[in-house]
Design a protein around this motif. Structure first.
Motif, PDB file in Angstrom:
ATOM      1  N   ARG A 140      64.407 161.660 -17.382  1.00 25.68           N
ATOM      2  CA  ARG A 140      65.086 161.529 -16.096  1.00 25.68           C
ATOM      3  C   ARG A 140      66.169 160.446 -16.159  1.00 25.68           C
ATOM      4  O   ARG A 140      67.245 160.625 -15.600  1.00 25.68           O
ATOM      5  CB  ARG A 140      64.077 161.210 -14.995  1.00 25.68           C
ATOM      6  CG  ARG A 140      64.694 161.181 -13.590  1.00 25.68           C
ATOM      7  CD  ARG A 140      63.638 160.930 -12.533  1.00 25.68           C
ATOM      8  NE  ARG A 140      64.230 160.931 -11.195  1.00 25.68           N
ATOM      9  CZ  ARG A 140      64.415 162.017 -10.468  1.00 25.68           C
ATOM     10  NH1 ARG A 140      64.062 163.197 -10.935  1.00 25.68           N
ATOM     11  NH2 ARG A 140      64.963 161.933  -9.267  1.00 25.68           N
ATOM     12  N   ARG A 141      65.880 159.340 -16.834  1.00 22.90           N
ATOM     13  CA  ARG A 141      66.887 158.281 -16.967  1.00 22.90           C
ATOM     14  C   ARG A 141      68.120 158.788 -17.703  1.00 22.90           C
ATOM     15  O   ARG A 141      69.247 158.461 -17.347  1.00 22.90           O
ATOM     16  CB  ARG A 141      66.319 157.068 -17.715  1.00 22.90           C
ATOM     17  CG  ARG A 141      65.346 156.242 -16.930  1.00 22.90           C
ATOM     18  CD  ARG A 141      65.329 154.777 -17.381  1.00 22.90           C
ATOM     19  NE  ARG A 141      65.261 154.600 -18.828  1.00 22.90           N
ATOM     20  CZ  ARG A 141      64.143 154.591 -19.527  1.00 22.90           C
ATOM     21  NH1 ARG A 141      62.977 154.765 -18.908  1.00 22.90           N
ATOM     22  NH2 ARG A 141      64.169 154.411 -20.827  1.00 22.90           N
ATOM     23  N   ILE A 142      67.897 159.585 -18.722  1.00 24.84           N
ATOM     24  CA  ILE A 142      69.018 160.141 -19.485  1.00 24.84           C
ATOM     25  C   ILE A 142      69.860 161.065 -18.609  1.00 24.84           C
ATOM     26  O   ILE A 142      71.088 160.983 -18.588  1.00 24.84           O
ATOM     27  CB  ILE A 142      68.496 160.896 -20.731  1.00 24.84           C
ATOM     28  CG1 ILE A 142      67.853 159.920 -21.722  1.00 24.84           C
ATOM     29  CG2 ILE A 142      69.630 161.672 -21.408  1.00 24.84           C
ATOM     30  CD1 ILE A 142      67.091 160.599 -22.846  1.00 24.84           C
ATOM     31  N   VAL A 143      69.172 161.930 -17.879  1.00 25.42           N
ATOM     32  CA  VAL A 143      69.881 162.869 -17.003  1.00 25.42           C
ATOM     33  C   VAL A 143      70.647 162.121 -15.929  1.00 25.42           C
ATOM     34  O   VAL A 143      71.823 162.424 -15.651  1.00 25.42           O
ATOM     35  CB  VAL A 143      68.905 163.883 -16.380  1.00 25.42           C
ATOM     36  CG1 VAL A 143      69.612 164.722 -15.314  1.00 25.42           C
ATOM     37  CG2 VAL A 143      68.319 164.789 -17.446  1.00 25.42           C
ATOM     38  N   GLU A 144      70.017 161.151 -15.301  1.00 20.51           N
ATOM     39  CA  GLU A 144      70.681 160.380 -14.251  1.00 20.51           C
ATOM     40  C   GLU A 144      71.876 159.610 -14.801  1.00 20.51           C
ATOM     41  O   GLU A 144      72.902 159.482 -14.128  1.00 20.51           O
ATOM     42  CB  GLU A 144      69.681 159.433 -13.589  1.00 20.51           C
ATOM     43  CG  GLU A 144      68.659 160.164 -12.726  1.00 20.51           C
ATOM     44  CD  GLU A 144      67.610 159.236 -12.142  1.00 20.51           C
ATOM     45  OE1 GLU A 144      67.486 158.078 -12.646  1.00 20.51           O
ATOM     46  OE2 GLU A 144      66.910 159.640 -11.197  1.00 20.51           O
ATOM     47  N   ALA A 145      71.750 159.096 -16.017  1.00 19.53           N
ATOM     48  CA  ALA A 145      72.872 158.386 -16.639  1.00 19.53           C
ATOM     49  C   ALA A 145      74.035 159.337 -16.878  1.00 19.53           C
ATOM     50  O   ALA A 145      75.203 159.006 -16.625  1.00 19.53           O
ATOM     51  CB  ALA A 145      72.420 157.753 -17.961  1.00 19.53           C
ATOM     52  N   ALA A 146      73.722 160.537 -17.372  1.00 18.53           N
ATOM     53  CA  ALA A 146      74.770 161.519 -17.628  1.00 18.53           C
ATOM     54  C   ALA A 146      75.442 161.957 -16.337  1.00 18.53           C
ATOM     55  O   ALA A 146      76.673 162.076 -16.273  1.00 18.53           O
ATOM     56  CB  ALA A 146      74.181 162.732 -18.355  1.00 18.53           C
ATOM     57  N   VAL A 147      74.661 162.192 -15.294  1.00 17.33           N
ATOM     58  CA  VAL A 147      75.229 162.590 -14.004  1.00 17.33           C
ATOM     59  C   VAL A 147      76.149 161.491 -13.480  1.00 17.33           C
ATOM     60  O   VAL A 147      77.260 161.763 -12.998  1.00 17.33           O
ATOM     61  CB  VAL A 147      74.108 162.891 -12.981  1.00 17.33           C
ATOM     62  CG1 VAL A 147      74.682 163.038 -11.575  1.00 17.33           C
ATOM     63  CG2 VAL A 147      73.362 164.163 -13.377  1.00 17.33           C
ATOM     64  N   HIS A 148      75.700 160.247 -13.570  1.00 19.06           N
ATOM     65  CA  HIS A 148      76.527 159.125 -13.102  1.00 19.06           C
ATOM     66  C   HIS A 148      77.857 159.066 -13.858  1.00 19.06           C
ATOM     67  O   HIS A 148      78.922 158.939 -13.232  1.00 19.06           O
ATOM     68  CB  HIS A 148      75.773 157.812 -13.279  1.00 19.06           C
ATOM     69  CG  HIS A 148      76.614 156.605 -13.000  1.00 19.06           C
ATOM     70  ND1 HIS A 148      76.936 156.193 -11.721  1.00 19.06           N
ATOM     71  CD2 HIS A 148      77.238 155.723 -13.857  1.00 19.06           C
ATOM     72  CE1 HIS A 148      77.704 155.119 -11.787  1.00 19.06           C
ATOM     73  NE2 HIS A 148      77.906 154.814 -13.061  1.00 19.06           N
ATOM     74  N   LEU A 149      77.801 159.179 -15.160  1.00 16.94           N
ATOM     75  CA  LEU A 149      79.027 159.085 -15.965  1.00 16.94           C
ATOM     76  C   LEU A 149      79.926 160.301 -15.775  1.00 16.94           C
ATOM     77  O   LEU A 149      81.149 160.168 -15.717  1.00 16.94           O
ATOM     78  CB  LEU A 149      78.664 158.902 -17.443  1.00 16.94           C
ATOM     79  CG  LEU A 149      77.996 157.559 -17.771  1.00 16.94           C
ATOM     80  CD1 LEU A 149      77.465 157.552 -19.193  1.00 16.94           C
ATOM     81  CD2 LEU A 149      78.976 156.407 -17.567  1.00 16.94           C
ATOM     82  N   HIS A 150      79.342 161.473 -15.655  1.00 19.77           N
ATOM     83  CA  HIS A 150      80.146 162.673 -15.391  1.00 19.77           C
ATOM     84  C   HIS A 150      80.856 162.555 -14.044  1.00 19.77           C
ATOM     85  O   HIS A 150      81.977 163.041 -13.885  1.00 19.77           O
ATOM     86  CB  HIS A 150      79.258 163.923 -15.387  1.00 19.77           C
ATOM     87  CG  HIS A 150      78.837 164.345 -16.756  1.00 19.77           C
ATOM     88  ND1 HIS A 150      77.924 165.359 -16.963  1.00 19.77           N
ATOM     89  CD2 HIS A 150      79.181 163.900 -17.991  1.00 19.77           C
ATOM     90  CE1 HIS A 150      77.734 165.529 -18.258  1.00 19.77           C
ATOM     91  NE2 HIS A 150      78.479 164.643 -18.903  1.00 19.77           N
ATOM     92  N   GLY A 151      80.192 161.908 -13.082  1.00 24.29           N
ATOM     93  CA  GLY A 151      80.761 161.801 -11.745  1.00 24.29           C
ATOM     94  C   GLY A 151      81.692 160.619 -11.554  1.00 24.29           C
ATOM     95  O   GLY A 151      82.317 160.502 -10.500  1.00 24.29           O
ATOM     96  N   THR A 152      81.790 159.748 -12.550  1.00 21.56           N
ATOM     97  CA  THR A 152      82.683 158.590 -12.438  1.00 21.56           C
ATOM     98  C   THR A 152      83.794 158.619 -13.480  1.00 21.56           C
ATOM     99  O   THR A 152      84.955 158.324 -13.167  1.00 21.56           O
ATOM    100  CB  THR A 152      81.885 157.280 -12.568  1.00 21.56           C
ATOM    101  OG1 THR A 152      81.096 157.313 -13.776  1.00 21.56           O
ATOM    102  CG2 THR A 152      80.967 157.090 -11.369  1.00 21.56           C
ATOM    103  N   ALA A 153      83.443 158.975 -14.705  1.00 19.07           N
ATOM    104  CA  ALA A 153      84.447 159.037 -15.776  1.00 19.07           C
ATOM    105  C   ALA A 153      84.883 160.470 -16.065  1.00 19.07           C
ATOM    106  O   ALA A 153      86.017 160.712 -16.479  1.00 19.07           O
ATOM    107  CB  ALA A 153      83.897 158.397 -17.049  1.00 19.07           C
ATOM    108  N   GLY A 154      83.974 161.420 -15.854  1.00 17.16           N
ATOM    109  CA  GLY A 154      84.254 162.817 -16.164  1.00 17.16           C
ATOM    110  C   GLY A 154      83.589 163.226 -17.467  1.00 17.16           C
ATOM    111  O   GLY A 154      83.377 162.386 -18.356  1.00 17.16           O
TER     112      GLY A 154
END
Length: 202
Positions: free
Chosen positions: A27-41
């Motif tokens: 879950r931490r990995i997924v949440e990290a990826a979602v955060h970065l996809h939504g801020t950096a792309g």
């Protein structure tokens, strides 16, 4: 309690704890990826960046997600679970074409506004999105258009179907509401009027 039962209970506890730890890490990995996809792309999000943000190693990321498609699917599912998704089953219950189109576009445009940042970066970086994930999003958009177009008496009219297909696109909402400054309601009215007007010429 016998030694055997205590040992069995202890093993069961350890297995549950291990499974919970694995799920928390995932879950931490997924949440990290979602955060970065939504801020950096997506195109600017590396596995190293995801690992660092999640507090794990690159190897741990790959252990949970052996390829980009698996990671993107998990990210998409997690992000969507946090959104109020469009409900085409509700539009489809409306028999009047104009009412269905109005309800459907209003629902879609609400969703687009709420998820604007993630959607903008995702469409900007489409080239970095795995093909199966990109194809799934395209198919979902086609299905939205089908639900809205099939209720019209001349459901096969190519111009009207094209207009409806254009109306459901995120890029159309962004053009009308961000670049041209329309409200969601005004954008819906414009596209509904256009769809109604072109039918006679199809």
């Amino acid at each position: 309690m016998s030694e055997q039962k205590r040992s069995s209970k202890s093993r069961g506890y350890e297995m549950r704890k291990r499974a919970e730890d694995v799920e928390r890490t995932r879950r931490r990995i997924v949440e990290a990826a979602v955060h970065l996809h939504g801020t950096a792309g997506p195109a600017r999000t590396s596995i190293s960046a995801i690992a660092e943000h999640a507090g794990v190693t690159r190897l741990t990321v790959y252990r949970h997600f052996p390829d980009e498609t698996a990671l993107f699917k998990a990210c998409t599912g997690h992000w969507l679970s946090q959104q109020r998704r469009p409900r085409p089953e509700e539009w489809g219950a409306l028999d009047n074409p104009l009412e269905r189109l109005t309800a459907g576009l209003a629902d879609l445009y609400r969703f687009y506004r709420a998820g604007e940042q993630m959607l903008t970066l995702g469409f900007r970086d489409q080239h970095a999105v795995p093909e199966p994930v990109r194809a799934a999003w395209e198919e979902m958009t086609r299905q939205y258009a089908e639900v809205l177009a099939d209720v019209w008496p001349d459901a096969d009219a190519p111009v009207r179907r094209a207009v409806i297909g254009h109306a459901v696109a995120f890029s159309t909402w962004r053009s009308l509401c961000r670049e041209q400054g329309l409200t969601d309601r005004d954008a819906v009215e414009v596209m509904v009027m256009l769809a109604e007007a072109v039918g006679a010429k199809s």
